[in-house]
Scaffold this motif. Structure first.
Motif, PDB file in Angstrom:
ATOM      1  N   GLY A 234     -25.511-135.870 -19.342  1.00 26.80           N
ATOM      2  CA  GLY A 234     -26.372-137.033 -18.653  1.00 26.80           C
ATOM      3  C   GLY A 234     -27.240-135.898 -17.792  1.00 26.80           C
ATOM      4  O   GLY A 234     -28.578-136.251 -17.986  1.00 26.80           O
ATOM      5  N   HIS A 235     -26.966-135.238 -17.049  1.00 23.05           N
ATOM      6  CA  HIS A 235     -27.920-134.082 -16.372  1.00 23.05           C
ATOM      7  C   HIS A 235     -28.683-133.378 -17.457  1.00 23.05           C
ATOM      8  O   HIS A 235     -29.799-133.226 -17.080  1.00 23.05           O
ATOM      9  CB  HIS A 235     -27.153-133.379 -15.255  1.00 23.05           C
ATOM     10  CG  HIS A 235     -28.103-132.463 -14.553  1.00 23.05           C
ATOM     11  ND1 HIS A 235     -29.019-132.887 -13.886  1.00 23.05           N
ATOM     12  CD2 HIS A 235     -28.162-131.132 -14.544  1.00 23.05           C
ATOM     13  CE1 HIS A 235     -29.572-131.692 -13.263  1.00 23.05           C
ATOM     14  NE2 HIS A 235     -29.314-130.522 -13.854  1.00 23.05           N
ATOM     15  N   GLU A 269     -26.225-144.721  -7.841  1.00 20.82           N
ATOM     16  CA  GLU A 269     -27.121-145.679  -8.602  1.00 20.82           C
ATOM     17  C   GLU A 269     -28.701-145.123  -8.350  1.00 20.82           C
ATOM     18  O   GLU A 269     -29.395-145.582  -9.309  1.00 20.82           O
ATOM     19  CB  GLU A 269     -26.856-146.936  -8.272  1.00 20.82           C
ATOM     20  CG  GLU A 269     -27.519-147.483  -6.941  1.00 20.82           C
ATOM     21  CD  GLU A 269     -26.576-147.167  -5.697  1.00 20.82           C
ATOM     22  OE1 GLU A 269     -25.606-146.520  -5.944  1.00 20.82           O
ATOM     23  OE2 GLU A 269     -26.776-147.935  -4.721  1.00 20.82           O
ATOM     24  N   TRP A 270     -28.917-144.344  -7.372  1.00 19.05           N
ATOM     25  CA  TRP A 270     -30.223-144.128  -7.159  1.00 19.05           C
ATOM     26  C   TRP A 270     -30.874-142.984  -7.935  1.00 19.05           C
ATOM     27  O   TRP A 270     -29.856-141.832  -8.132  1.00 19.05           O
ATOM     28  CB  TRP A 270     -30.562-143.365  -5.684  1.00 19.05           C
ATOM     29  CG  TRP A 270     -30.692-144.690  -4.769  1.00 19.05           C
ATOM     30  CD1 TRP A 270     -30.441-145.891  -4.786  1.00 19.05           C
ATOM     31  CD2 TRP A 270     -30.818-144.467  -3.072  1.00 19.05           C
ATOM     32  NE1 TRP A 270     -30.579-146.601  -3.495  1.00 19.05           N
ATOM     33  CE2 TRP A 270     -30.778-145.774  -2.704  1.00 19.05           C
ATOM     34  CE3 TRP A 270     -31.200-143.253  -2.502  1.00 19.05           C
ATOM     35  CZ2 TRP A 270     -30.848-146.057  -1.426  1.00 19.05           C
ATOM     36  CZ3 TRP A 270     -31.005-143.599  -0.853  1.00 19.05           C
ATOM     37  CH2 TRP A 270     -31.141-144.787  -0.510  1.00 19.05           C
ATOM     38  N   THR A 271     -31.830-142.962  -8.520  1.00 13.17           N
ATOM     39  CA  THR A 271     -32.464-141.926  -9.586  1.00 13.17           C
ATOM     40  C   THR A 271     -32.564-140.708  -8.927  1.00 13.17           C
ATOM     41  O   THR A 271     -33.259-140.531  -7.822  1.00 13.17           O
ATOM     42  CB  THR A 271     -33.855-142.409 -10.193  1.00 13.17           C
ATOM     43  OG1 THR A 271     -33.391-143.738 -11.126  1.00 13.17           O
ATOM     44  CG2 THR A 271     -34.410-141.358 -11.203  1.00 13.17           C
ATOM     45  N   ALA A 278     -32.846-140.120 -16.557  1.00 19.55           N
ATOM     46  CA  ALA A 278     -32.119-140.612 -15.243  1.00 19.55           C
ATOM     47  C   ALA A 278     -30.956-141.712 -15.614  1.00 19.55           C
ATOM     48  O   ALA A 278     -30.037-141.578 -14.873  1.00 19.55           O
ATOM     49  CB  ALA A 278     -33.385-141.334 -14.572  1.00 19.55           C
ATOM     50  N   ASP A 279     -31.198-142.302 -16.664  1.00 19.84           N
ATOM     51  CA  ASP A 279     -30.161-143.475 -16.881  1.00 19.84           C
ATOM     52  C   ASP A 279     -28.843-142.741 -17.284  1.00 19.84           C
ATOM     53  O   ASP A 279     -27.556-143.062 -16.870  1.00 19.84           O
ATOM     54  CB  ASP A 279     -30.603-144.317 -18.103  1.00 19.84           C
ATOM     55  CG  ASP A 279     -31.670-145.256 -17.329  1.00 19.84           C
ATOM     56  OD1 ASP A 279     -31.849-145.409 -16.325  1.00 19.84           O
ATOM     57  OD2 ASP A 279     -32.554-145.694 -18.502  1.00 19.84           O
ATOM     58  N   ALA A 280     -28.759-141.635 -18.100  1.00 23.33           N
ATOM     59  CA  ALA A 280     -27.543-141.026 -18.378  1.00 23.33           C
ATOM     60  C   ALA A 280     -27.073-140.347 -17.295  1.00 23.33           C
ATOM     61  O   ALA A 280     -25.719-140.302 -16.929  1.00 23.33           O
ATOM     62  CB  ALA A 280     -27.847-139.979 -19.605  1.00 23.33           C
ATOM     63  N   GLY A 281     -27.947-139.734 -16.593  1.00 24.26           N
ATOM     64  CA  GLY A 281     -27.329-138.927 -15.313  1.00 24.26           C
ATOM     65  C   GLY A 281     -26.782-140.007 -14.324  1.00 24.26           C
ATOM     66  O   GLY A 281     -25.703-139.664 -13.819  1.00 24.26           O
TER      67      GLY A 281
END
Ligand SMILES: [Zn+2]
Length: 324
Positions: A234-235, A269-271, A278-281
């Protein structure tokens, strides 16, 4: 005194001069190079007590080793992307934190098991200015010589985690250690480090560690009964967490699944611009935090305030970091 660096490369924000500078060349990275002025903050002279923190994981001896401190302005370039500084400040203020700057620790983890000395990440080395890159000093304060380290577990290949693999001359800082990371992460790092026009610092790092790298797949048992890799992409594409177990006790080294002890936990939930995707993280952060709140498992967070030990707890409808 603050030493400004080109940016917080370590974390996938494009950097001109650091190891992850090549992220800029990765069209999938999604790091639109926010003009952040992340800084590596030179901390006050450290005493042994705030440089080294010894603790136990069951019967294992563990030590948090301070590498330094990083600071990120509250300008939505990194934290709370798409929000406003006021929204971020409100959450920080409610937690009693400064509202103009977000402070991150950097603390690799040392664990002894049998005759092996395990190191989880290696800090920033020379990538982040004078505010970080102190792992060698902390290791000495803990009474460990670099040559004693047998295994290094890398969460991911950003500059604040792999920078300490080499010394100021570019030689291996831990000459006897096997360097372990997921196959995806190594493939990504090696590809970037050997590409034509690669960042010279990154290319040198890849060349130095190549003979020492051993890769693994998510979920692999890396030190039988003691260290297991935990899927945590994710990151980055091959980001890994590590579960360290002794008897009925365990601790999860979460790597960069979360970055700030207030914002990442209370507003998962904040990017965060440090996440390559960003979504995967976000999805990984939310899922992992929920799991940790449910299980009550002890957490080691490399970027939370030193020493980064604690638990994720539910408070009202949300989550909070409960430091030990
Ligand atoms: Zn990091």
């Amino acid at each position: 005194m603050r030493i400004r660096t080109a940016a917080l490369s370590l974390l996938a924000v494009a950097l001109a001069t650091t190891l992850v500078a090549c992220d800029r060349q990765d069209p999938s990275a999604g790091n639109a190079a926010p003009a952040t002025e992340a800084t590596a903050e030179a901390a006050a002279p450290a005493t042994a007590s705030d440089t080294v923190h010894a603790f136990a994981i069951g019967s294992l001896q563990a030590t948090a080793l301070r590498d330094g401190t990083l600071s990120v302005p509250n300008d939505n370039a990194v934290f709370g992307v798409g929000r406003t500084p006021e929204e971020v400040a409100e959450v920080l203020a409610a937690a009693g934190q400064p509202t103009d700057v977000l402070h991150l620790g950097v603390q690799p983890l040392l664990v002894r098991t049998g005759d092996r000395v395990l190191l989880f990440d290696t800090g920033a080395g020379r990538n982040m200015g004078d505010g970080a890159g102190k792992l060698g000093e902390s290791l000495a304060a803990a009474g460990v010589a670099p040559g004693e380290v047998t295994d290094i577990f890398i969460s991911h290949a950003h500059g604040d985690h792999v920078g300490g693999l080499v010394d100021a001359q570019g030689a291996l800082a831990f000459p006897n250690a096997t360097v372990r990371m997921t196959a995806q992460e190594w493939d990504d790092l090696r590809t970037r480090g050997t590409a034509e026009g690669a960042d010279p610092v990154q290319a040198a790092l890849v060349a130095a560690i190549t003979p020492k790298v051993e890769t693994f797949a998510a979920g692999a048992e890396l030190v039988p009964g003691v260290v297991q890799a935990v899927e945590a992409t994710g990151h980055t594409v091959g980001h890994a967490a590590y579960r360290i177990t002794s008897g009925s006790d365990s601790l999860l080294y979460v790597g960069d699944s979360m970055h700030h002890h207030v914002i990442s936990v209370q507003r998962p939930e904040w990017t965060i611009a440090f996440d390559r995707d960003a979504d995967a993280g976000r999805e990984r952060r939310q899922a992992l935090l929920g799991q940790l709140a449910d299980s009550g498992e002890r957490v080691y967070a490399v970027h939370f305030p030193f020493p980064g030990l604690g638990h994720i707890e539910r408070q009202g409808d949300g989550l909070v970091w409960a430091a030990e």
